[in-house]
Scaffold this motif. Structure first.
Motif, PDB file in Angstrom:
ATOM      1  N   ASP A 199      -6.525  -1.640   4.008  1.00 31.36           N
ATOM      2  CA  ASP A 199      -5.691  -0.625   3.367  1.00 31.36           C
ATOM      3  C   ASP A 199      -4.341  -1.176   2.930  1.00 31.36           C
ATOM      4  OD1 ASP A 199      -7.627   1.301   3.783  1.00 31.36           O
ATOM      5  OD2 ASP A 199      -6.847   1.847   5.768  1.00 31.36           O
ATOM      6  N   TYR A 200      -4.133  -2.459   3.139  1.00 31.44           N
ATOM      7  CA  TYR A 200      -2.824  -3.054   2.856  1.00 31.44           C
ATOM      8  C   TYR A 200      -2.875  -3.822   1.544  1.00 31.44           C
ATOM      9  CZ  TYR A 200       1.383  -5.907   3.433  1.00 31.44           C
ATOM     10  OH  TYR A 200       2.595  -6.511   3.254  1.00 31.44           O
ATOM     11  N   SER A 201      -1.999  -3.458   0.614  1.00 32.72           N
ATOM     12  CA  SER A 201      -1.945  -4.115  -0.693  1.00 32.72           C
ATOM     13  C   SER A 201      -0.509  -4.531  -0.976  1.00 32.72           C
ATOM     14  CB  SER A 201      -2.439  -3.164  -1.789  1.00 32.72           C
ATOM     15  OG  SER A 201      -2.395  -3.799  -3.051  1.00 32.72           O
ATOM     16  N   PRO A 202      -0.132  -5.789  -0.696  1.00 34.60           N
ATOM     17  CA  PRO A 202       1.259  -6.217  -0.916  1.00 34.60           C
ATOM     18  C   PRO A 202       1.608  -6.273  -2.396  1.00 34.60           C
ATOM     19  CG  PRO A 202      -0.132  -8.094  -0.382  1.00 34.60           C
ATOM     20  CD  PRO A 202      -0.992  -6.875  -0.209  1.00 34.60           C
ATOM     21  N   GLU A 203       2.874  -6.104  -2.693  1.00 29.79           N
ATOM     22  CA  GLU A 203       3.368  -6.162  -4.057  1.00 29.79           C
ATOM     23  C   GLU A 203       4.608  -7.033  -4.110  1.00 29.79           C
ATOM     24  OE1 GLU A 203       4.150  -2.150  -5.240  1.00 29.79           O
ATOM     25  OE2 GLU A 203       2.193  -1.946  -6.204  1.00 29.79           O
ATOM     26  N   ASN A 204       4.794  -7.717  -5.223  1.00 31.03           N
ATOM     27  CA  ASN A 204       6.030  -8.457  -5.442  1.00 31.03           C
ATOM     28  C   ASN A 204       7.146  -7.485  -5.827  1.00 31.03           C
ATOM     29  OD1 ASN A 204       4.901 -11.021  -4.963  1.00 31.03           O
ATOM     30  ND2 ASN A 204       4.120 -11.106  -7.071  1.00 31.03           N
ATOM     31  N   PHE A 205       8.369  -7.931  -5.632  1.00 34.08           N
ATOM     32  CA  PHE A 205       9.523  -7.079  -5.915  1.00 34.08           C
ATOM     33  C   PHE A 205       9.526  -6.628  -7.366  1.00 34.08           C
ATOM     34  CE2 PHE A 205      13.976  -6.183  -6.845  1.00 34.08           C
ATOM     35  CZ  PHE A 205      14.357  -5.446  -5.733  1.00 34.08           C
ATOM     36  N   ASN A 206       9.089  -7.520  -8.278  1.00 34.20           N
ATOM     37  CA  ASN A 206       9.114  -7.192  -9.705  1.00 34.20           C
ATOM     38  C   ASN A 206       7.826  -6.547 -10.197  1.00 34.20           C
ATOM     39  OD1 ASN A 206       7.343  -9.309  -9.632  1.00 34.20           O
ATOM     40  ND2 ASN A 206       8.609 -10.710 -10.850  1.00 34.20           N
TER      41      ASN A 206
ATOM     42  N   ALA B 256       0.309  -9.837  17.788  1.00 30.03           N
ATOM     43  CA  ALA B 256       0.217 -10.077  16.353  1.00 30.03           C
ATOM     44  C   ALA B 256      -0.468  -8.931  15.621  1.00 30.03           C
ATOM     45  CB  ALA B 256      -0.522 -11.389  16.109  1.00 30.03           C
ATOM     46  N   ASN B 257      -1.518  -8.355  16.221  1.00 29.47           N
ATOM     47  CA  ASN B 257      -2.263  -7.295  15.547  1.00 29.47           C
ATOM     48  C   ASN B 257      -1.429  -6.036  15.344  1.00 29.47           C
ATOM     49  OD1 ASN B 257      -4.593  -8.833  15.335  1.00 29.47           O
ATOM     50  ND2 ASN B 257      -5.329  -8.221  17.370  1.00 29.47           N
ATOM     51  N   HIS B 258      -0.424  -5.844  16.190  1.00 30.66           N
ATOM     52  CA  HIS B 258       0.455  -4.677  16.026  1.00 30.66           C
ATOM     53  C   HIS B 258       1.187  -4.745  14.690  1.00 30.66           C
ATOM     54  CE1 HIS B 258       3.376  -1.542  17.149  1.00 30.66           C
ATOM     55  NE2 HIS B 258       4.279  -2.329  16.584  1.00 30.66           N
ATOM     56  N   TYR B 259       1.570  -5.956  14.281  1.00 29.08           N
ATOM     57  CA  TYR B 259       2.347  -6.118  13.057  1.00 29.08           C
ATOM     58  C   TYR B 259       1.444  -6.284  11.841  1.00 29.08           C
ATOM     59  CZ  TYR B 259       6.092  -7.030  16.407  1.00 29.08           C
ATOM     60  OH  TYR B 259       6.989  -6.931  17.430  1.00 29.08           O
ATOM     61  N   GLY B 260       0.316  -6.963  12.008  1.00 33.96           N
ATOM     62  CA  GLY B 260      -0.552  -7.227  10.870  1.00 33.96           C
ATOM     63  C   GLY B 260       0.087  -8.194   9.891  1.00 33.96           C
ATOM     64  N   LEU B 261      -0.465  -8.263   8.693  1.00 44.04           N
ATOM     65  CA  LEU B 261       0.020  -9.217   7.687  1.00 44.04           C
ATOM     66  C   LEU B 261       1.399  -8.849   7.155  1.00 44.04           C
ATOM     67  CD1 LEU B 261      -3.290  -9.831   5.708  1.00 44.04           C
ATOM     68  CD2 LEU B 261      -2.185 -11.363   7.351  1.00 44.04           C
TER      69      LEU B 261
ATOM     70  N   LYS C 181     -11.616   2.703  -1.450  1.00 41.59           N
ATOM     71  CA  LYS C 181     -11.336   4.117  -1.676  1.00 41.59           C
ATOM     72  C   LYS C 181     -10.159   4.247  -2.626  1.00 41.59           C
ATOM     73  CE  LYS C 181     -11.108   8.472   0.867  1.00 41.59           C
ATOM     74  NZ  LYS C 181     -11.119   9.102   2.209  1.00 41.59           N
ATOM     75  N   ILE C 182     -10.354   5.018  -3.703  1.00 39.97           N
ATOM     76  CA  ILE C 182      -9.331   5.134  -4.734  1.00 39.97           C
ATOM     77  C   ILE C 182      -8.933   6.602  -4.882  1.00 39.97           C
ATOM     78  CG2 ILE C 182      -8.818   4.824  -7.184  1.00 39.97           C
ATOM     79  CD1 ILE C 182     -10.804   2.516  -7.191  1.00 39.97           C
TER      80      ILE C 182
END
Length: 783
Positions: free
Chosen positions: A371-378, A427-432, A709-710
């Protein structure tokens, strides 16, 4: 001796009585004369007052000082006890004169007490001034003379004499009435304080000024008469005015004072703080605070460490804000969301482990981890970016991909070994999100880690390429404390010097946000390795920088955790960082730790070790662990026709006519974004139509990639928006055919986007190309 023994033998009772008297005399004086609570006082590394907290009984009473300034010593002896250095604790002549005057007047008008007796009287506070008490004072005074030297007795007097109001002792009086150290008092100021213990009520502003002035000037005239001062000094001294009101005591480092008072209450502590640097930093913080509060940003903290000694040079725990915005809170040791400030630690760890080289290309593409989708600042993607640049630009997506490749538990292990005490969970508490601000830390721990990194390089180059076992130690704000860096060893403490050095080489680059063309805070004349960070929701802004000699850390935000638009590290914390660095001497850049490095051939395009197919190669120094990295995987040998327009093979071209060429080829998804930022990137040529292509064409989903899921958003008119499907193909201009649960949607060429608006439910998206290749994706639609 025999006569004396015989006398004792013949006069046993008298001997016993005498012995008991001597024992009583010996023990009549308490070990500690004064047990009054004292103020907590901190001074700079040069013994300049930084601040004080009033004693528990409400008195400004500084801890005892074992020395007395010469001017005050001269004045107090001339005024109170001219024969101080000659009598045994009491002056018989003064006592006789006082007794005679008191008898003649019928009341006690004169005491005749020496300074030694006054010390005793001060220690026995509350006693009535009777002849019996005077007798006891004399006995105790003589005992005090046996136990202490004259200057020590004088120091006791100066530390405990009353100076009016709630001011006790010379040190407190000097600051309250003249706003300076007692060593810096003039003759007139010293004389003023010397006459006060005799009549402390004279100091009250607006009262008794004439009487106090006369007493002071009489003392100054006495000093002139005995040639202690000359006539010019006398005239200048009597022209000086009297103090009109008490000064507030300096509060130059109030939050450091609070911290020290927790374990050193009532003590005088000499800190490592540089007073001038502290005051200048306070001014910088004040100026920036006045600007930031316009945007409702009220709290700032700054810490400066000396890398070589690991001592605190400046400690600004908070901005000069008000009580409503927690001005008393010391932010330096408070846990706050880290933002991107931990990224250099990951980069150094991967270099140290030999997982990457400084310019190894790292993927920067849309990525989904559950469920985690990182994004760049820009909100943009580069496709592929050198690891060094990913760090200097503080790109989020490459950082998360690197963390995934490196291992979450592995990185968490390194952070624990940095002794970041606020990383309390597994570590799992924080995740990526650990590398993007999912964890908390504090300015103290982060600055000490950067200082340890800098010191590791320094020590490695200063010794025979050795490391210290206690490199990652706690800094200190005590001037007299010396840091023990431990034993020397050929084994690294945590990271090797080359990995840290290469990390700093990246951090020398400006990590400004994309599109910020008006960068004005970076001074190219100063070589500083620095990093900013911004927490989620714009709650915390960080900037930490280091040179060979100093570490500067800045945090900006609101103590209550309220986020504000514009609360970004590079915009709010970085300007303060560089203003502070402008106060510090310029430092030479770190020496390259050659003994931990190797010179190897590097592919300049991919940043990997050069393979036989790389055609743009240069020799670069890398960390020794980098020798484990694989050779460039992106340069491949392909076969072209004479025009270099098409790929060919032996099925369609004479072998003698085939031109073998090295070609830089990225995976389709990376290439899709990479070519937009790199116009000279050349896609792989297609096979000539008459050739039998044994290689399968490839394609890949851009969106949805890993999403299962979208949720379809709605516009302002409550109308559900379309879902845009995106695919990239390795061969340009290829036709793609789209299906939704076996229902044909259409075809695309060149730009492979397909717009659909399905109802809620599960669907399978199938895409095939004209060569028969197929990809599928199962998704669930919610609205």
């Amino acid at each position: 001796m025999q006569r004396l023994l015989a006398y004792f033998k013949n006069n046993k009772k008298k001997t016993i009585v005498l012995f008991l008297i001597l024992v009583a005399y010996y023990f009549c004086l308490p070990k500690h004369l004064f047990k009054d609570p004292t103020a907590t006082v901190i001074t700079s590394n040069k013994n300049e007052l930084l601040g004080a907290i009033i004693a528990d009984d409400g008195q400004w009473r500084f801890p005892e000082n074992d020395s007395v300034p010469d001017k005050f010593k001269t004045c107090i002896i001339a005024f109170e006890d001219e024969y101080f250095y000659n009598h045994p604790g009491f002056n018989p002549i003064s006592i006789f004169k006082a007794l005679k005057e008191n008898i003649n007047s019928g009341e006690i008008k004169r005491g005749g007490s020496t300074i030694t007796q006054q010390v005793i009287r001060l220690s026995r506070k509350g006693k009535q001034r009777t002849y019996w008490e005077k007798f006891k004072e004399i006995i105790l005074a003589t005992r005090l003379e046996f136990r202490h030297k004259k200057d020590e007795i004088l120091a006791l007097y100066a530390s405990h004499a009353p100076f009016g109001g709630n001011v006790v002792g010379l040190d407190a009086a000097s600051w309250r009435y003249f706003n300076r150290n007692s060593e810096d008092l003039s003759w007139a100021e010293s004389a003023t304080l010397a006459v006060l213990p005799n009549a402390p009520s004279l100091i009250y502003p607006g009262k008794n000024q004439l009487q106090l002035l006369k007493k002071r000037n009489r003392l100054l005239k006495k000093l002139l008469d005995n040639q202690t001062i000359d006539s010019l000094t006398y005239r200048l001294s009597i022209s000086e005015g009297l103090p009109q009101k008490p000064y507030p005591l300096p509060q130059i480092a109030p939050h450091l004072l609070q911290t020290i008072a927790k374990n050193n209450k009532g003590q005088r502590i000499k800190t490592s703080v540089n007073k001038r640097l502290q005051q200048q930093t306070n001014t910088i913080v004040f100026n920036h605070y006045n600007t930031l509060k316009q945007n409702e940003i009220y709290n700032i903290s700054v810490l400066i460490l000396d890398v070589k000694t690991r001592k605190v040079l400046t400690y600004v725990g908070n901005a000069p804000t008000d009580k409503n915005h927690q001005n008393s809170v010391d932010i330096i040791n408070k846990p706050r969301s880290t933002g991107s400030i931990l990224k250099p630690f990951l980069y150094a760890a991967m270099l140290d482990a030999g997982d990457i080289l400084p310019n190894t290309l790292v993927a920067d593409v849309p990525t989904q981890f559950g469920d985690y989708s990182p994004e760049n600042f820009n909100k943009e993607f580069d496709g592929a970016v050198p690891a060094k640049q990913a760090l200097s630009r503080s790109l989020n997506v490459p950082a998360v991909i690197m963390l995934k490749d490196f291992g979450l538990d592995r990185f968490h292990y390194y952070l624990k070994n940095l002794h970041l005490k606020d990383i309390r969970f597994n570590a799992n508490h924080y995740g990526l999100s650990l590398v993007l601000g999912g964890a908390e830390s504090n300015l103290w721990d982060l600055c000490k880690s950067y200082a340890a990194f800098s010191s590791t390089i320094n020590h490695f180059n200063e010794t025979s390429s050795e490391y210290f076992s206690n490199e990652f130690c706690e800094p200190t704000f005590y001037e007299d404390e010396k840091i023990d860096f431990g034993k020397k060893s050929n084994e690294k403490t945590l990271f090797d010097a080359a990995s840290i050095y290469l990390t700093y080489e990246s951090l020398k680059e400006v990590n400004r946000p994309e599109g910020d063309d008006n960068w004005e805070f970076f001074d190219n004349s100063k070589q500083i390795a620095w990093k900013t960070g911004t927490s989620y929701g714009f709650r915390d802004a960080w900037a930490i920088g280091t040179t060979k000699d100093y570490v500067v850390g800045v945090w900006v935000g609101n103590a209550d955790g309220e986020g504000r638009p514009g609360l970004v590290g590079v915009q709010t914390a970085a300007p303060i960082l560089f203003d502070v660095f402008d106060l510090l001497p310029n430092s030479q850049w770190f020496q390259k730790p050659f003994d931990e490095m190797e010179k190897v051939k590097i592919c300049l395009t991919s940043g990997y070790r050069a393979s036989v197919n790389c055609n743009n190669v240069d020799e670069k120094y890398i960390q020794k662990s980098g020798l484990k990295t694989k050779a460039c995987p992106y340069h491949k040998l392909i076969h072209l026709d004479k025009t270099e327009s098409f790929q060919v093979n032996s099925s369609c071209e004479n072998i003698n006519e085939i031109k073998n060429t090295s070609w830089f080829i990225l995976p389709p998804l990376m290439a899709y974004y990479y070519k937009d930022k790199h116009p000279f990137y050349k896609p792989l040529p297609a096979f000539r139509e008459d050739c039998i292509n044994s290689k399968k064409e490839t394609m890949e989903f851009i969106y949805p990639k890993d999403i299962k899921k979208i949720f379809l958003p709605k516009d302002f008119n409550e109308k559900t928006n379309d879902l845009i499907l995106k695919v990239t193909h390795s061969k340009p201009n290829t036709k793609l055919y789209w299906y939704l649960d076996h229902i044909f949607l259409g075809e695309t060429t060149t730009i492979h986007n397909m717009s659909i608006r399905p109802k809620e439910g599960k669907y399978t998206i199938t895409v095939t190309d004209e060569f028969g290749n197929e990809i599928k994706k199962t998704i669930e639609i919610s609205q």
